[in-house]
Design an enzyme around this catalytic site. Structure first.
Site, PDB file in Angstrom:
ATOM      1  N   ARG A 130      43.036  54.857  36.118  1.00  0.00           N
ATOM      2  CA  ARG A 130      42.744  54.175  34.876  1.00  0.00           C
ATOM      3  C   ARG A 130      43.347  52.823  34.942  1.00  0.00           C
ATOM      4  NH1 ARG A 130      44.351  59.238  32.371  1.00  0.00           N
ATOM      5  NH2 ARG A 130      42.206  60.400  32.057  1.00  0.00           N
ATOM      6  N   LYS A 134      33.853  40.786  38.316  1.00  0.00           N
ATOM      7  CA  LYS A 134      32.887  41.862  38.606  1.00  0.00           C
ATOM      8  C   LYS A 134      33.025  42.418  39.727  1.00  0.00           C
ATOM      9  CE  LYS A 134      28.396  39.793  36.815  1.00  0.00           C
ATOM     10  NZ  LYS A 134      27.078  39.432  37.201  1.00  0.00           N
ATOM     11  N   GLU A 194      24.917  30.462  47.381  1.00  0.00           N
ATOM     12  CA  GLU A 194      25.766  30.684  45.864  1.00  0.00           C
ATOM     13  C   GLU A 194      26.262  29.102  45.695  1.00  0.00           C
ATOM     14  OE1 GLU A 194      25.847  33.018  44.021  1.00  0.00           O
ATOM     15  OE2 GLU A 194      25.750  34.950  45.010  1.00  0.00           O
ATOM     16  N   GLU A 231      29.220  39.207  30.212  1.00  0.00           N
ATOM     17  CA  GLU A 231      27.741  39.100  30.736  1.00  0.00           C
ATOM     18  C   GLU A 231      27.045  39.471  29.630  1.00  0.00           C
ATOM     19  OE1 GLU A 231      24.741  40.209  33.987  1.00  0.00           O
ATOM     20  OE2 GLU A 231      26.353  39.169  34.686  1.00  0.00           O
ATOM     21  N   ARG A 237      26.725  33.958  30.806  1.00  0.00           N
ATOM     22  CA  ARG A 237      27.048  34.464  32.209  1.00  0.00           C
ATOM     23  C   ARG A 237      26.007  35.007  32.964  1.00  0.00           C
ATOM     24  NH1 ARG A 237      32.188  37.980  34.410  1.00  0.00           N
ATOM     25  NH2 ARG A 237      31.860  37.707  36.684  1.00  0.00           N
ATOM     26  N   ASN A 289      23.197  34.633  37.453  1.00  0.00           N
ATOM     27  CA  ASN A 289      22.313  35.409  38.357  1.00  0.00           C
ATOM     28  C   ASN A 289      21.052  34.789  38.811  1.00  0.00           C
ATOM     29  OD1 ASN A 289      23.866  38.275  38.281  1.00  0.00           O
ATOM     30  ND2 ASN A 289      23.439  38.040  36.271  1.00  0.00           N
ATOM     31  N   HIS A 342      18.170  40.745  44.770  1.00  0.00           N
ATOM     32  CA  HIS A 342      18.763  42.075  44.851  1.00  0.00           C
ATOM     33  C   HIS A 342      17.742  43.139  45.159  1.00  0.00           C
ATOM     34  CE1 HIS A 342      22.641  41.244  41.972  1.00  0.00           C
ATOM     35  NE2 HIS A 342      22.753  40.825  43.184  1.00  0.00           N
ATOM     36  N   HIS A 358      23.451  38.790  51.391  1.00  0.00           N
ATOM     37  CA  HIS A 358      23.336  38.545  50.227  1.00  0.00           C
ATOM     38  C   HIS A 358      23.054  37.068  49.829  1.00  0.00           C
ATOM     39  CE1 HIS A 358      23.900  38.695  45.996  1.00  0.00           C
ATOM     40  NE2 HIS A 358      24.698  37.688  45.769  1.00  0.00           N
TER      41      HIS A 358
END
Length: 354
Positions: A118, A140, A182, A234, A238, A242, A249, A262
């Site tokens: 956890r 993320k 990016e 997000e 945020r 993307n 994607h 990517h």
């Protein structure tokens, strides 16, 4: 050394940026919670840096997991390999995971850290440009599924991020250029001055000047840290990070993970998002051309795969995490340095640009 801080209250953490950081790692032990460490890396990065890192951790009991390299292995099977290793070697809740590698390793290690007992500590040591400017910062974590990228994951912050600019010297040109997608994203979505700086420093970036790379990486990390500090999970702002990813994607999933890197898919996705913005009368054609030219300068693709049309895109985009109540949402640039979220894109318009 440049030190940035991502301010998230009790989950705040530093981002260290320096040439030769892997040679020193003097600050690393203070971010390791107990006496046990497990380093997760891949079979490309391990021969370069694994033993070097282990040599700096002689005060700890260190295990490692070496996964195959590539986006194709960012999956539940690799996640299971990490879990099995932690259990077999009797790691407890005081263990710290260290992600040594690019975005795939960082994402899957972070997800493993979020899930094991956890939640245990983890540290990011990103070794690719893409992971240094984007995926290692912000918490993320995820693995891919054949039906969708990053659809299985968690928001889970590292204890620290260590960015060694020298690791970029071992990066293949194609991987470096993929990372530049990016980098360019930050200029398009919210920093006009940075976009102009990139236009003026193309050759210096390509030549690998360490001072230029350090400035570039610091700017990207600061931009992301500022946004994440305001919207960690997000829920709004945020989502702008993307930009290009809804289309990108879809390309990755349709083409098979790893066939398009990517960053390559995001580069094409940003061009498509800009093209969509022009069609919606939100972006000037001249600014669209500047976006296309800067992306092309780093030999990144600007056209969608020839075997993908509207139907192939739409089936993947319907699974996008930004969608709400079944409505497709897109991040589009409205000027160089400005972007917004739109949910009023008609299927006819999408079909037109695709």
């Amino acid at each position: 050394m440049t030190t940035l801080n991502l301010e998230l209250g009790e989950r705040s953490y530093p981002i260290f940026i320096e040439s030769g950081l892997l040679q020193q790692t003097s600050k690393l032990p203070s971010y390791i919670g107990g006496k046990r460490v497990c380093i997760v890396t891949n079979d490309v990065v391990a021969p370069l840096y694994l033993e070097q890192l282990k040599a700096k951790l002689t005060d700890f009991i260190v295990d490692d997991v070496v996964l195959p390299d590539g986006e194709a292995y960012k999956n539940l099977a690799s996640f299971e390999v990490i879990m099995a290793s932690l259990l077999k070697n009797e790691h407890g809740r005081d263990t710290t995971l260290i992600a040594l590698g690019g975005g795939v390793i960082g994402d899957i290690t972070g997800f493993a850290a979020a899930c094991y007992q956890r939640g245990i500590n983890f540290i990011q040591i990103p070794t690719t440009l893409l992971s240094q400017v984007d995926s290692s910062v912000g918490g993320k974590t995820a693995v891919n599924h054949p039906l969708g990228k990053n659809m299985i994951g968690a928001f889970y912050q590292p204890k620290a991020v260590f960015i060694d600019i020298d690791s970029l010297t071992t990066l293949p040109v194609r991987e470096f250029n993929a990372g530049m997608a990016e980098v360019i994203k930050y200029g398009i979505l919210g920093d006009q001055r940075f976009f102009i700086w990139l236009e003026n420093n193309i050759e210096a970036i390509k030549s690998g000047r360490s001072d230029i790379l350090a400035q570039m990486i610091e700017t990207c990390c600061q931009c992301k840290a500022d946004i994440v500090a305001k919207d960690e999970t997000e829920s709004g702002l945020r989502a702008l990070l993307n930009l290009g990813h809804t289309f990108g994607h879809a390309i990755e999933a349709e083409q098979g993970y790893g066939n398009w890197l990517h960053g390559e898919a995001v580069a094409t996705g940003m061009v498509l998002a800009a093209k969509l913005a022009v069609a919606m009368n939100l972006l000037e054609e001249s600014e669209y051309r500047r976006i296309e030219l800067l992306i092309s300068a780093f030999d990144l693709p600007i056209k969608a795969p020839s075997n993908m049309g509207f139907n192939e895109f739409i089936q993947h985009m319907r699974r996008d995490k930004k969608n709400i109540a079944g409505t497709l949402r897109f991040i589009v640039p409205t000027a160089i340095g400005k972007s917004e979220i739109r949910d009023d894109v008609s299927q006819d318009l999408l079909q037109q640009i695709l």
